[in-house]
Write a protein that holds these residues in place. Sequence first.
Motif, PDB file in Angstrom:
ATOM      1  N   PRO A  97       0.820  -1.214   0.000  1.00 55.49           N
ATOM      2  CA  PRO A  97       0.000   0.000   0.000  1.00 55.49           C
ATOM      3  C   PRO A  97       0.857   1.270   0.000  1.00 55.49           C
ATOM      4  N   MET A  98       0.251   2.385  -0.399  1.00 54.48           N
ATOM      5  CA  MET A  98       0.964   3.662  -0.475  1.00 54.48           C
ATOM      6  C   MET A  98       0.929   4.345   0.901  1.00 54.48           C
ATOM      7  N   ASP A  99       1.539   3.668   1.895  1.00 54.88           N
ATOM      8  CA  ASP A  99       1.530   4.217   3.253  1.00 54.88           C
ATOM      9  C   ASP A  99       2.896   4.744   3.663  1.00 54.88           C
ATOM     10  N   ASN A 100       3.824   4.809   2.689  1.00 55.95           N
ATOM     11  CA  ASN A 100       5.150   5.364   2.999  1.00 55.95           C
ATOM     12  C   ASN A 100       5.706   6.068   1.766  1.00 55.95           C
ATOM     13  N   ALA A 101       6.652   6.971   2.012  1.00 54.31           N
ATOM     14  CA  ALA A 101       7.142   7.849   0.955  1.00 54.31           C
ATOM     15  C   ALA A 101       7.837   7.077  -0.160  1.00 54.31           C
ATOM     16  N   ASP A 102       8.613   6.053   0.181  1.00 47.53           N
ATOM     17  CA  ASP A 102       9.357   5.322  -0.847  1.00 47.53           C
ATOM     18  C   ASP A 102       8.417   4.659  -1.847  1.00 47.53           C
ATOM     19  N   ALA A 103       7.393   3.988  -1.323  1.00 52.96           N
ATOM     20  CA  ALA A 103       6.438   3.305  -2.193  1.00 52.96           C
ATOM     21  C   ALA A 103       5.720   4.312  -3.085  1.00 52.96           C
ATOM     22  N   LEU A 104       5.316   5.427  -2.500  1.00 56.50           N
ATOM     23  CA  LEU A 104       4.563   6.416  -3.262  1.00 56.50           C
ATOM     24  C   LEU A 104       5.432   7.067  -4.332  1.00 56.50           C
ATOM     25  N   ARG A 105       6.679   7.340  -3.965  1.00 52.55           N
ATOM     26  CA  ARG A 105       7.589   7.958  -4.928  1.00 52.55           C
ATOM     27  C   ARG A 105       7.847   7.019  -6.115  1.00 52.55           C
ATOM     28  N   ALA A 106       7.996   5.735  -5.821  1.00 58.38           N
ATOM     29  CA  ALA A 106       8.255   4.761  -6.888  1.00 58.38           C
ATOM     30  C   ALA A 106       7.056   4.651  -7.835  1.00 58.38           C
ATOM     31  N   THR A 107       5.852   4.699  -7.268  1.00 62.85           N
ATOM     32  CA  THR A 107       4.644   4.618  -8.110  1.00 62.85           C
ATOM     33  C   THR A 107       4.535   5.846  -9.009  1.00 62.85           C
ATOM     34  N   LEU A 108       4.775   7.016  -8.439  1.00 62.62           N
ATOM     35  CA  LEU A 108       4.690   8.235  -9.250  1.00 62.62           C
ATOM     36  C   LEU A 108       5.772   8.258 -10.331  1.00 62.62           C
ATOM     37  N   ALA A 109       6.918   7.679 -10.042  1.00 58.63           N
ATOM     38  CA  ALA A 109       7.980   7.618 -11.056  1.00 58.63           C
ATOM     39  C   ALA A 109       7.546   6.721 -12.206  1.00 58.63           C
ATOM     40  N   ARG A 110       6.907   5.586 -11.889  1.00 61.27           N
ATOM     41  CA  ARG A 110       6.400   4.715 -12.965  1.00 61.27           C
ATOM     42  C   ARG A 110       5.294   5.405 -13.749  1.00 61.27           C
ATOM     43  N   ALA A 111       4.452   6.160 -13.055  1.00 56.89           N
ATOM     44  CA  ALA A 111       3.380   6.892 -13.744  1.00 56.89           C
ATOM     45  C   ALA A 111       3.984   7.900 -14.718  1.00 56.89           C
ATOM     46  N   GLN A 112       5.055   8.549 -14.282  1.00 59.83           N
ATOM     47  CA  GLN A 112       5.737   9.525 -15.146  1.00 59.83           C
ATOM     48  C   GLN A 112       6.142   8.862 -16.459  1.00 59.83           C
ATOM     49  N   GLU A 113       6.548   7.601 -16.371  1.00 64.78           N
ATOM     50  CA  GLU A 113       7.042   6.896 -17.544  1.00 64.78           C
ATOM     51  C   GLU A 113       5.919   6.276 -18.377  1.00 64.78           C
ATOM     52  N   PHE A 114       4.899   5.717 -17.729  1.00 66.72           N
ATOM     53  CA  PHE A 114       3.932   4.865 -18.449  1.00 66.72           C
ATOM     54  C   PHE A 114       2.521   5.421 -18.571  1.00 66.72           C
ATOM     55  N   ALA A 115       2.180   6.460 -17.815  1.00 68.11           N
ATOM     56  CA  ALA A 115       0.767   6.869 -17.771  1.00 68.11           C
ATOM     57  C   ALA A 115       0.370   7.688 -18.993  1.00 68.11           C
ATOM     58  N   ALA A 116      -0.860   7.477 -19.470  1.00 66.99           N
ATOM     59  CA  ALA A 116      -1.414   8.242 -20.586  1.00 66.99           C
ATOM     60  C   ALA A 116      -2.038   9.549 -20.113  1.00 66.99           C
ATOM     61  N   VAL A 117      -2.408   9.615 -18.836  1.00 70.04           N
ATOM     62  CA  VAL A 117      -2.990  10.838 -18.275  1.00 70.04           C
ATOM     63  C   VAL A 117      -2.264  11.167 -16.966  1.00 70.04           C
ATOM     64  N   ARG A 118      -2.592  12.296 -16.375  1.00 65.92           N
ATOM     65  CA  ARG A 118      -1.948  12.655 -15.109  1.00 65.92           C
ATOM     66  C   ARG A 118      -2.392  11.682 -14.013  1.00 65.92           C
ATOM     67  N   VAL A 119      -1.440  11.153 -13.285  1.00 66.13           N
ATOM     68  CA  VAL A 119      -1.762  10.298 -12.142  1.00 66.13           C
ATOM     69  C   VAL A 119      -1.481  11.084 -10.864  1.00 66.13           C
ATOM     70  N   LEU A 120      -2.550  11.349 -10.130  1.00 65.25           N
ATOM     71  CA  LEU A 120      -2.422  11.901  -8.788  1.00 65.25           C
ATOM     72  C   LEU A 120      -2.515  10.701  -7.854  1.00 65.25           C
ATOM     73  N   GLN A 121      -1.613  10.614  -6.912  1.00 63.39           N
ATOM     74  CA  GLN A 121      -1.593   9.428  -6.055  1.00 63.39           C
ATOM     75  C   GLN A 121      -2.042   9.798  -4.643  1.00 63.39           C
ATOM     76  N   ALA A 122      -3.022   9.076  -4.131  1.00 68.06           N
ATOM     77  CA  ALA A 122      -3.428   9.257  -2.735  1.00 68.06           C
ATOM     78  C   ALA A 122      -2.529   8.425  -1.838  1.00 68.06           C
ATOM     79  N   GLY A 123      -2.159   8.975  -0.702  1.00 65.39           N
ATOM     80  CA  GLY A 123      -1.453   8.217   0.319  1.00 65.39           C
ATOM     81  C   GLY A 123      -2.460   7.628   1.302  1.00 65.39           C
TER      82      GLY A 123
END
Length: 432
Positions: A97-123
């Motif tokens: 789950p996105m309950d810590n900074a490392d996990a959330l940062r890694a997900t947003l980095a993947r979104a930067q690379e693969f997402a077709a639209v803006r991904v806002l991530q909830a913690g």
Amino acid sequence: MQERLIIRNARVVDPSCGDDDVRDVGVADGLIVPPSQAGGGACLDARGLALTPGLIDLHVHLRDPGQIDKEDIASGTRAAAAGGFTAVLAMPNTRPPMDNADALRATLARAQEFAAVRVLQAGALSIGLAGRELADFAALRAAGAAALTDDGRCVQSNALMLEALRRARALGLAVLDHCEDEGLAARGCVHPGELARSLGALPMAAAAEEAVVARDAVLAREAGWPVHIQHVSSGLSVDLVRWARSRGLPLTAEAAPHHICLTAEACLEHGTNAKMNPPLRGADDRRAILDGLQDGTITVIASDHAPHTAAEKDVAFQEAPSGIVGVEVALALCLGELYHSGRLPLLDFVGKFTTGPARVLGLPMGTLAAGAPADLTFIDVDREWVIDVRQFLSRSRNCPYHGRRCRGRAVATLVGGRWAWRDPEFDSRLRG
Ligand SMILES: [Zn+2]
């Protein structure tokens, strides 16, 4: 690449300034500009189309990381773009789950690379979404969290939720709540009554949701910080939100397309593809949700896009996971129920997908003002089509709407001046 674009003769529908009229719009360097500053680029004939700020979906499960057999960032955001969305708020109940900074940062980095639209991530509000210990909100915000929620679960302790609101307030982070008293829910998964008996499934009383909506109104006042109520399912929940707002208490609420379109009886026809949490409820509840959308009590429509594999859904009702896919059909379904039915003018309807969610997050999105990012949705409000789950861009097919006739759909989406999706017929409108 980023488009230089002059959009001609669009019906510009912009709830951020109350605009609804036919005019030209320019796009240059990823931003919305006056048409005179977009010269030298392509020209788009948008006659007959509505042009709106890019739609924002406040409630999406991308299942990434951890459950990419259901969906991943690429497939989920491609589906969102095809549904007209230019931004999604991804829920934090991933694995891990996105309950810590490392996990959330890694997900947003993947979104930067693969997402077709803006991904806002909830913690997550709490560690492991377990409701026992709060996550480190400051670290989550520093990592890029756009909001906080334990969606799928609900913080049961009132004292812990109050502390969460106080800490979120100090950081300016929006708090969203999946309202469910776990004791009252009692492992139930279907609207109480004959239906629950015939499905052989345990009933979930609406009180499980309503008690927490009332709790959140009290805590929002105590903390002086808003709570956004996710996916309201019951008429009394709508009444409670209306009452709270009339008292000046900072509560907002969203409705999901399935609670707008369907009642509990759909479970008989569609089985586990109509199982969601909170469950589909009665005709009176559905009508109250429509009324709440109409009178402004509910300011957001969010899909609660929840992909699952066919194998997971192909089990007894009580055992099946909750949720249905939604990003590709949310706009069309709701256009029918709210706009074509005459309940809402197009401007107010579009506000549920733009200014409504932008205000919940406190982000400067959902506007066609000059200088804003060129996040745009083109909608043919009268296009007739039939939902075919085999054509979904989502990786999953769990959906009760296969074969349903719709009127209206998104035909193109532009994100930061780049095309995220175009209907095949749309290209004939582009020149140069
Ligand atoms: Zn939820």
